[in-house]
Design an enzyme around this catalytic site. Structure first.
Site, PDB file in Angstrom:
ATOM      1  N   THR A  74      -6.761  -6.470   2.513  1.00  0.00           N
ATOM      2  CA  THR A  74      -7.455  -6.573   1.221  1.00  0.00           C
ATOM      3  C   THR A  74      -8.872  -6.058   1.379  1.00  0.00           C
ATOM      4  O   THR A  74      -9.505  -6.284   2.413  1.00  0.00           O
ATOM      5  CB  THR A  74      -7.500  -8.029   0.694  1.00  0.00           C
ATOM      6  N   ASP A  76      -4.690 -13.197   0.080  1.00  0.00           N
ATOM      7  CA  ASP A  76      -4.452 -14.626  -0.098  1.00  0.00           C
ATOM      8  C   ASP A  76      -3.102 -14.964  -0.759  1.00  0.00           C
ATOM      9  O   ASP A  76      -2.319 -15.759  -0.239  1.00  0.00           O
ATOM     10  CB  ASP A  76      -5.615 -15.133  -0.965  1.00  0.00           C
TER      11      ASP A  76
END
Ligand code: F6P
Length: 319
Positions: free
Chosen positions: A125, A103
């Site tokens: 991630t 993000d």
């Protein structure tokens, strides 16, 4: 486009190396030079760049971590930091950038795109918390690490007839807890996306005990509570003793699974294709086993949605 850059940023994830390899090899296949930016946006600001050739990415597909190093860079959140980075890209003759990360990394890519520099995001991630992709690179490997731990803890839980709490990562997302809990046969899965009350959870544990259940596994996402705090609450409300395992950064390491390597290869290659098509400000993802791409704006608007059917299923199967 004659030269592109690639960086990894934020928490490292297994499969990032496979993604770097895909970016480098796909670009060179199309006669495009690749510059590796060391330590994410920190290296971008300081101009820590190195040329990546075919051989630079040999023997890395199976390695965890990231050969380019990673960082969480506060300075790049500022306009000044972004302008410094942009200038370094221009000085090095780089015309497009692939950003592999989560993000926060995508926010940096969006900022650069808004300054007129084409960037493509590749979801890397373990948290699986990025919009417009069903899976992020590293998630599957992290899951398998957690499952290995759950299996081992189950042996001792069984031998001592104990209740275990296993705290897993995921930041604000419950994907790691949900999928590993289901795959590991956990009796209880606690995630931020579900608002199961602690009293209700304790009542379930008690009911299990009364039915003769001797041991129990609870997987809790770090976004809900620490394992230690949860253990205290369970002791207070249900008078059940627990043992707590906080898996921590072990979840970020290790050789990527086949799934993550293939995902990383497909997404990294598509990122290069998009840059060569003159597209910037986009992020690649995987939807129903097809590679997709979406504008970075869309990614931030649409939160990654967790599949709560899996939670229902787990509750049905773990009675
Ligand atoms: O985003 C990946 C992640 O491992 C999260 O699951 C976790 O909350 C966070 O990073 C830990 O960050 P750090 O390694 O900076 O402590």
């Amino acid at each position: 486009m004659k030269k592109i850059g690639v960086l990894t940023s934020g928490g490292d994830a297994p499969g990032m190396n496979a993604a770097i390899r895909a970016v480098v090899r796909k670009a060179i296949y199309h006669n495009v030079e690749v510059c590796g930016i060391v330590a994410g946006y920190t290296g971008l600001i300081s101009g820590h760049f190195r040329k990546l050739e075919l051989g630079s990415v040999g023997d890395i597909i199976h390695r965890g971590g990231t050969m380019l190093l990673s960082a969480r860079c506060e300075e790049f959140k500022t306009k000044e930091g972004q302008h410094k980075g942009l200038q370094q890209l221009k000085n090095a003759g780089i015309e497009g950038l692939v950003v592999i990360g989560g993000d926060g990394s995508y926010r940096g890519a969006k900022a650069l795109t808004e300054l007129g520099f084409p960037c493509i995001g590749v979801p890397g991630t373990i948290d699986n918390d990025i919009g417009c992709t069903q899976f992020t690179i590293g998630f599957d490997t992290a899951l398998n690490t957690v499952i290995d731990a759950i299996d081992k803890i189950r042996d001792t839980a069984n031998s001592h007839e104990r209740t275990f709490i296993i705290e897993v990562m995921g930041r604000n997302a419950g994907d790691i807890a949900l999928w590993s809990g289901l795959a590991g046969g956990a009796e209880t899965i606690i995630i931020p996306e579900d608002n199961d009350d602690i009293r209700h959870i304790c009542a379930r544990l008690k009911k299990g005990e009364e039915r003769g259940k001797k041991h129990s596994i609870i997987v809790v996402a770090e976004g809900v509570s620490s394992g230690i705090e949860l253990g205290k609450e369970i002791k207070q409300l249900a008078n059940i003793d627990t043992r707590v395992s906080v898996l921590g950064h072990i979840q970020r390491g290790g050789s990527p699974t086949a799934f993550d390597r293939v995902l990383a290869s497909r997404l990294g290659a598509r990122a290069v294709e998009l840059l060569l098509q003159g597209k910037g400000g986009r992020a690649v993802g995987m939807q129903n086993n097809q590679v997709s791409d979406h504008s970075l704006d869309e990614i931030f608007k649409g939160n990654h949605s967790i599949d709560l059917n899996l939670l229902t299923l787990s509750k049905e199967l773990s009675i």
